[in-house]
Scaffold this motif. Structure first.
Motif, short mmCIF file in Angstrom:
data_model
loop_
_atom_site.label_atom_id
_atom_site.label_comp_id
_atom_site.label_asym_id
_atom_site.label_seq_id
_atom_site.Cartn_x
_atom_site.Cartn_y
_atom_site.Cartn_z
N GLN A 88 53.82 85.53 83.70
CA GLN A 88 54.09 86.95 83.48
C GLN A 88 54.90 87.52 84.64
O GLN A 88 55.87 88.26 84.44
CB GLN A 88 52.79 87.73 83.30
N LYS A 89 54.55 87.13 85.88
CA LYS A 89 55.26 87.61 87.07
C LYS A 89 56.72 87.21 87.00
O LYS A 89 57.62 87.99 87.25
CB LYS A 89 54.62 87.00 88.32
N SER A 90 56.98 85.95 86.64
CA SER A 90 58.35 85.48 86.66
C SER A 90 59.16 86.15 85.55
O SER A 90 60.33 86.43 85.71
CB SER A 90 58.43 83.96 86.61
N THR A 91 58.50 86.51 84.42
CA THR A 91 59.24 87.24 83.37
C THR A 91 59.58 88.64 83.88
O THR A 91 60.71 89.10 83.71
CB THR A 91 58.37 87.40 82.09
N GLN A 92 58.56 89.30 84.52
CA GLN A 92 58.83 90.65 85.03
C GLN A 92 59.97 90.62 86.03
O GLN A 92 60.87 91.43 85.98
CB GLN A 92 57.58 91.20 85.74
N LYS A 93 59.94 89.61 86.91
CA LYS A 93 60.97 89.50 87.95
C LYS A 93 62.34 89.40 87.31
O LYS A 93 63.26 90.10 87.64
CB LYS A 93 60.69 88.25 88.78
N ASP A 153 63.17 90.28 84.36
CA ASP A 153 63.50 91.52 83.62
C ASP A 153 64.07 92.57 84.56
O ASP A 153 64.93 93.35 84.18
CB ASP A 153 62.22 92.11 83.00
N THR A 154 63.54 92.61 85.82
CA THR A 154 63.95 93.70 86.71
C THR A 154 65.11 93.30 87.62
O THR A 154 65.63 94.12 88.35
CB THR A 154 62.76 94.13 87.60
N THR A 155 65.51 92.05 87.57
CA THR A 155 66.63 91.64 88.43
C THR A 155 67.93 92.18 87.85
O THR A 155 68.32 91.82 86.75
CB THR A 155 66.71 90.09 88.47
N PRO A 156 68.59 93.08 88.59
CA PRO A 156 69.84 93.63 88.06
C PRO A 156 70.89 92.51 87.92
O PRO A 156 70.88 91.57 88.71
CB PRO A 156 70.27 94.64 89.12
N ALA A 157 71.71 92.68 86.91
CA ALA A 157 72.74 91.66 86.66
C ALA A 157 73.59 91.48 87.92
O ALA A 157 73.91 92.46 88.60
CB ALA A 157 73.60 92.10 85.49
N GLY A 158 73.88 90.27 88.24
CA GLY A 158 74.80 90.01 89.35
C GLY A 158 74.12 89.91 90.69
O GLY A 158 74.74 89.53 91.68
N GLU A 159 72.83 90.29 90.75
CA GLU A 159 72.17 90.23 92.05
C GLU A 159 72.01 88.79 92.51
O GLU A 159 71.73 87.90 91.70
CB GLU A 159 70.79 90.90 91.94
#
Ligand code: SAH
Length: 260
Positions: free
Chosen positions: A241-246, A248-254
């Motif tokens: 679940q943590k890795s999915t949230q991560k 999900d919240t990682t902005p594109a290109g980061e």
């Protein structure tokens, strides 16, 4: 000791067979009868065939499903007229009675399942079992009448009880297996965690879950072992679940760190 042993008749069609089973049990002092979803019960035909063993019928536990019938059991055996190609130990009636009586003597609850007249135990019912029991019989004509199968098994249980004093101590298990209730909790957790981890393919999920259930059944985990496994599953679920949230919240290109 025989108090810890119950005979469970699954989906019995003919009430006469329920009565015959009660009579067969009472003659051998096996008195705990459970009926899972019988087609007709109570029924005059059952009482007539019980012929004086109607106290077993009156005291019988009736449940809607097998789960409720074996929830508190530590060992579940399925009797079968045919040897089946499943990865489960298969005992003959005598061996099954010896194992069961030894378990009962150690304070464990044991159930022996009997299938419906026409088709025997279903695959779902067999998946609930730790082992199968077969009454050695004519390979070309192996199916006993339900009441007769109950009689033979009840007789073997009575004999095993009489012989119990002679059992070597090393035949006793060195741990107490969890009850079916705790075991089903583990199975539910497996299914849930595997879904979260996306490793359950809906097409194959029933087969995969049945295989895991059999594997775990063979191991007969104790309640402590079940807690360890469930702790592991919870940790895996949280990590997923943590890795999915991560992600999900990682902005594109980061730029992502080396740990990803
Ligand atoms: N036609 C079914 C048999 C049903 S007999 C079949 O082929 O499987 C009803 C039940 O009696 C079975 O489900 C089983 O629980 C018991 N039984 C009958 N014959 C048996 C045998 N030889 N060994 C063990 N159990 C038996």
């Amino acid at each position: 000791m025989l108090d810890h042993i119950r005979f469970v008749l699954c989906n019995t069609t003919h009430p006469g067979n329920i009565g015959a089973a009660a009579r067969a049990m009472k003659t051998m002092a096996v008195s705990r009868l459970t009926l899972v979803s019988p087609r007709h019960f109570p029924d005059a035909e059952a009482t007539a065939r019980a012929s004086g063993a109607d106290d077993l019928l009156q005291n019988a536990t009736v449940t809607d499903d097998l789960e409720a019938a074996v929830a508190d059991c530590h060992l579940v055996l399925g009797s079968s007229a045919r040897l089946r190609k499943v990865a489960l130990a298969q005992y003959n009636a005598r061996e099954a009675a010896e194992v069961s009586v030894a378990r009962a003597a150690a304070g464990q609850q044991v159930a022996v399942l009997f299938g419906t007249e026409r088709s025997g135990l279903s695959n779902d019912e067999i998946n609930r079992c730790h082992a199968l029991v077969h009454i050695p019989s004519n390979p070309d004509y192996s199916s006993l009448n339900l009441g007769s199968a109950v009689q033979v098994l009840a007789y073997e249980f009575q004999m095993a009880m009489l012989n119990q004093a002679g059992l070597e101590p090393n035949r006793m298990p060195d741990h107490v297996p969890a009850t079916q209730n705790q075991f089903q909790g583990l199975m539910g957790h497996f299914e849930q965690a595997m879904t979260v981890l996306k490793i359950l393919n809906p097409k194959q999920s029933a087969t995969l879950m049945a295989r895991i259930q059999r594997l775990m059944s063979r191991a007969e985990p104790s309640d402590v072992e079940i807690n360890i496994l469930r702790g592991l599953l919870s940790a895996a679920e949280k990590a997923a679940q943590k890795s999915t949230q991560k992600s999900d919240t990682t902005p594109a290109g980061e730029v992502v760190g080396p740990d990803r």
